[in-house]
Design a protein around this motif. Structure first.
Motif, PDB file in Angstrom:
ATOM      1  N   ALA A   1      26.579  41.188  44.782  1.00  0.00           N
ATOM      2  CA  ALA A   1      27.340  41.232  43.289  1.00  0.00           C
ATOM      3  C   ALA A   1      28.764  41.815  43.585  1.00  0.00           C
ATOM      4  N   ARG A   2      29.683  41.066  42.707  1.00  0.00           N
ATOM      5  CA  ARG A   2      31.140  41.593  42.688  1.00  0.00           C
ATOM      6  C   ARG A   2      31.446  42.157  41.298  1.00  0.00           C
ATOM      7  N   VAL A   3      31.402  43.397  41.103  1.00  0.00           N
ATOM      8  CA  VAL A   3      31.568  44.091  39.790  1.00  0.00           C
ATOM      9  C   VAL A   3      33.151  44.658  39.595  1.00  0.00           C
ATOM     10  N   ARG A   4      33.631  44.020  38.669  1.00  0.00           N
ATOM     11  CA  ARG A   4      35.032  44.366  38.089  1.00  0.00           C
ATOM     12  C   ARG A   4      34.662  45.805  37.093  1.00  0.00           C
ATOM     13  N   VAL A   5      35.412  46.555  37.408  1.00  0.00           N
ATOM     14  CA  VAL A   5      35.362  47.820  36.383  1.00  0.00           C
ATOM     15  C   VAL A   5      36.655  48.241  35.868  1.00  0.00           C
ATOM     16  N   VAL A   6      36.486  48.081  34.593  1.00  0.00           N
ATOM     17  CA  VAL A   6      38.068  48.161  33.877  1.00  0.00           C
ATOM     18  C   VAL A   6      38.167  49.541  33.389  1.00  0.00           C
ATOM     19  N   GLY A   7      39.025  50.392  33.893  1.00  0.00           N
ATOM     20  CA  GLY A   7      38.970  51.797  33.483  1.00  0.00           C
ATOM     21  C   GLY A   7      38.486  52.589  34.382  1.00  0.00           C
ATOM     22  N   VAL A   8      39.108  53.396  34.972  1.00  0.00           N
ATOM     23  CA  VAL A   8      38.551  54.537  36.327  1.00  0.00           C
ATOM     24  C   VAL A   8      39.008  55.826  36.025  1.00  0.00           C
TER      25      VAL A   8
ATOM     26  N   GLY B   1      40.752  37.656  41.673  1.00  0.00           N
ATOM     27  CA  GLY B   1      39.485  37.813  42.063  1.00  0.00           C
ATOM     28  C   GLY B   1      38.411  37.338  40.887  1.00  0.00           C
ATOM     29  N   VAL B   2      37.371  36.904  41.521  1.00  0.00           N
ATOM     30  CA  VAL B   2      36.256  36.329  40.574  1.00  0.00           C
ATOM     31  C   VAL B   2      35.193  37.107  40.772  1.00  0.00           C
ATOM     32  N   PRO B   3      35.005  38.173  39.695  1.00  0.00           N
ATOM     33  CA  PRO B   3      33.923  38.918  39.798  1.00  0.00           C
ATOM     34  C   PRO B   3      32.615  38.205  39.269  1.00  0.00           C
ATOM     35  N   SER B   4      31.397  38.595  39.641  1.00  0.00           N
ATOM     36  CA  SER B   4      30.322  38.123  39.041  1.00  0.00           C
ATOM     37  C   SER B   4      29.526  38.789  37.968  1.00  0.00           C
ATOM     38  N   ALA B   5      30.166  40.121  37.441  1.00  0.00           N
ATOM     39  CA  ALA B   5      29.841  40.828  36.309  1.00  0.00           C
ATOM     40  C   ALA B   5      31.133  41.943  36.143  1.00  0.00           C
ATOM     41  N   ALA B   6      30.944  42.429  35.058  1.00  0.00           N
ATOM     42  CA  ALA B   6      31.953  43.421  34.652  1.00  0.00           C
ATOM     43  C   ALA B   6      31.551  44.583  33.801  1.00  0.00           C
ATOM     44  N   LEU B   7      32.169  45.994  34.179  1.00  0.00           N
ATOM     45  CA  LEU B   7      31.727  46.986  33.410  1.00  0.00           C
ATOM     46  C   LEU B   7      33.274  47.468  32.713  1.00  0.00           C
ATOM     47  N   VAL B   8      33.264  47.481  31.471  1.00  0.00           N
ATOM     48  CA  VAL B   8      34.335  47.721  30.749  1.00  0.00           C
ATOM     49  C   VAL B   8      34.537  49.070  30.107  1.00  0.00           C
ATOM     50  N   CYS B   9      35.245  50.062  30.816  1.00  0.00           N
ATOM     51  CA  CYS B   9      35.236  51.487  30.327  1.00  0.00           C
ATOM     52  C   CYS B   9      37.042  51.380  29.796  1.00  0.00           C
ATOM     53  N   ALA B  10      37.476  50.722  29.347  1.00  0.00           N
ATOM     54  CA  ALA B  10      38.979  50.590  29.067  1.00  0.00           C
ATOM     55  C   ALA B  10      39.512  51.841  28.094  1.00  0.00           C
TER      56      ALA B  10
ATOM     57  N   SER C   1      41.453  52.090  25.629  1.00  0.00           N
ATOM     58  CA  SER C   1      41.888  51.452  24.073  1.00  0.00           C
ATOM     59  C   SER C   1      41.240  50.382  23.862  1.00  0.00           C
ATOM     60  N   VAL C   2      40.861  50.100  22.688  1.00  0.00           N
ATOM     61  CA  VAL C   2      40.449  48.974  21.956  1.00  0.00           C
ATOM     62  C   VAL C   2      40.995  47.793  22.520  1.00  0.00           C
ATOM     63  N   VAL C   3      42.220  47.525  22.595  1.00  0.00           N
ATOM     64  CA  VAL C   3      43.058  46.484  22.914  1.00  0.00           C
ATOM     65  C   VAL C   3      42.704  45.826  24.289  1.00  0.00           C
ATOM     66  N   GLN C   4      42.710  47.003  25.226  1.00  0.00           N
ATOM     67  CA  GLN C   4      42.301  46.672  26.458  1.00  0.00           C
ATOM     68  C   GLN C   4      40.771  46.450  26.715  1.00  0.00           C
ATOM     69  N   ALA C   5      39.871  46.950  25.979  1.00  0.00           N
ATOM     70  CA  ALA C   5      38.417  46.686  25.952  1.00  0.00           C
ATOM     71  C   ALA C   5      38.289  45.186  25.680  1.00  0.00           C
ATOM     72  N   VAL C   6      39.138  44.978  24.377  1.00  0.00           N
ATOM     73  CA  VAL C   6      38.774  43.744  23.863  1.00  0.00           C
ATOM     74  C   VAL C   6      39.357  42.550  24.617  1.00  0.00           C
ATOM     75  N   THR C   7      40.449  42.817  25.417  1.00  0.00           N
ATOM     76  CA  THR C   7      41.009  41.897  26.478  1.00  0.00           C
ATOM     77  C   THR C   7      40.117  41.745  27.452  1.00  0.00           C
ATOM     78  N   ALA C   8      39.523  42.719  28.205  1.00  0.00           N
ATOM     79  CA  ALA C   8      38.697  42.574  29.464  1.00  0.00           C
ATOM     80  C   ALA C   8      37.553  42.031  29.028  1.00  0.00           C
ATOM     81  N   ALA C   9      36.910  42.090  28.055  1.00  0.00           N
ATOM     82  CA  ALA C   9      35.686  41.766  27.505  1.00  0.00           C
ATOM     83  C   ALA C   9      35.745  40.226  27.264  1.00  0.00           C
ATOM     84  N   GLU C  10      36.991  39.775  26.687  1.00  0.00           N
ATOM     85  CA  GLU C  10      37.293  38.294  26.473  1.00  0.00           C
ATOM     86  C   GLU C  10      37.336  37.683  27.759  1.00  0.00           C
ATOM     87  N   ALA C  11      37.942  38.325  28.726  1.00  0.00           N
ATOM     88  CA  ALA C  11      38.237  37.469  29.955  1.00  0.00           C
ATOM     89  C   ALA C  11      36.706  37.212  30.624  1.00  0.00           C
ATOM     90  N   ALA C  12      35.770  38.234  30.510  1.00  0.00           N
ATOM     91  CA  ALA C  12      34.486  38.231  31.171  1.00  0.00           C
ATOM     92  C   ALA C  12      33.742  37.312  30.533  1.00  0.00           C
TER      93      ALA C  12
END
Length: 230
Positions: free
Chosen positions: A31-38, A108-117, A119-130
């Motif tokens: 798996a390749r997991v994109r984690v948004v927000g660290v 990069g093309v992830p196979s899954a994503a975990l969003v810990c952004a 702000s709400v705007v960043q979270a919505v944007t990342a989730a919509e991309a996924a």
């Protein structure tokens, strides 16, 4: 292809969990997991994913470590002012020799994503991309001393349908660690058994978790992502 002996030894206990055998572990390793927000919110989730054997983590965060991040599990005081991604990579590297932790590559093309952004705007944007990419994703939504985790397998109601309309903000330790670990566990579930988990929102309040199915808002664009048989 079967697991090598050293990988079997590394995850021997995990392989004994009912429904979690070598096939699932191989799936996680690939798996390749994109984690948004660290930041501090993601710290426990990152540790969880690395130790579970997710093959590659792509960390997506342009900010530096701040004093507020020291409440998490990753960053020592000496990391303040340095890149969050670089500091997280250094902290996670000793946890598993079989996992690669890198900065999220452009395109990069992830196979899954975990969003810990943060702000709400960043979270919505990342989730919509996924969602548009058709990959399973989980959004961690801190709120006061608890929060929620929203699981979005392909075809499920999107994060915008399931997110909280109001929140009290990102919680302090220890609530954030429990919430982040729950988010990582939900993502592992989605990756380990594709198609077996429906979209759901798991609320964590004072240490007690409750789950309910997510519902699609009328007119939401995610309706076009429903499986043909739905």
């Amino acid at each position: 292809m079967s697991l090598s002996d050293d990988r079997i030894a590394r995850w021997a206990r995990q392989l004994l969990v009912p429904g979690f055998g070598e096939d699932v572990q191989e799936r996680l390793l690939g798996a390749r997991v994109r984690v948004v927000g660290v930041d501090a919110v993601a710290s426990a989730a990152l540790v969880y994913l690395v130790q579970a054997g997710v093959g590659r983590l792509w960390l997506d965060d342009p900010e530096d470590v701040s004093p507020a991040d020291l409440s998490g599990w990753l960053f020592p005081p000496s990391a303040v002012g340095s890149s969050r991604v670089d500091a997280a990579r250094s902290a996670l590297a000793p946890l598993s020799a079989f996992v690669q932790v890198d900065r999220y590559p452009t395109g990069g093309v992830p196979s899954a994503a975990l969003v810990c952004a943060p702000s709400v705007v960043q979270a919505v944007t990342a989730a919509e991309a996924a969602r548009r990419a058709g990959i399973p994703h989980v959004v961690v939504e801190p709120d006061g001393d608890g929060g929620a985790v929203i699981s979005v397998p392909p075809g499920a109601p999107c994060y915008s349908c399931a997110r909280s309309a109001a929140g009290a903000g990102r919680p302090p330790e220890p609530g954030v660690a429990a919430l982040a670990a729950l988010g990582a566990a939900e993502l592992l579930h989605l990756m380990a058994q594709p198609g077996s988990v429906a979209g759901r929102r798991v609320e964590l309040v004072r240490g007690v978790a409750t789950a309910r199915p997510t519902a699609r808002l009328a007119g939401c664009a995610c309706a076009g992502a429903q499986p043909a048989e739905a």
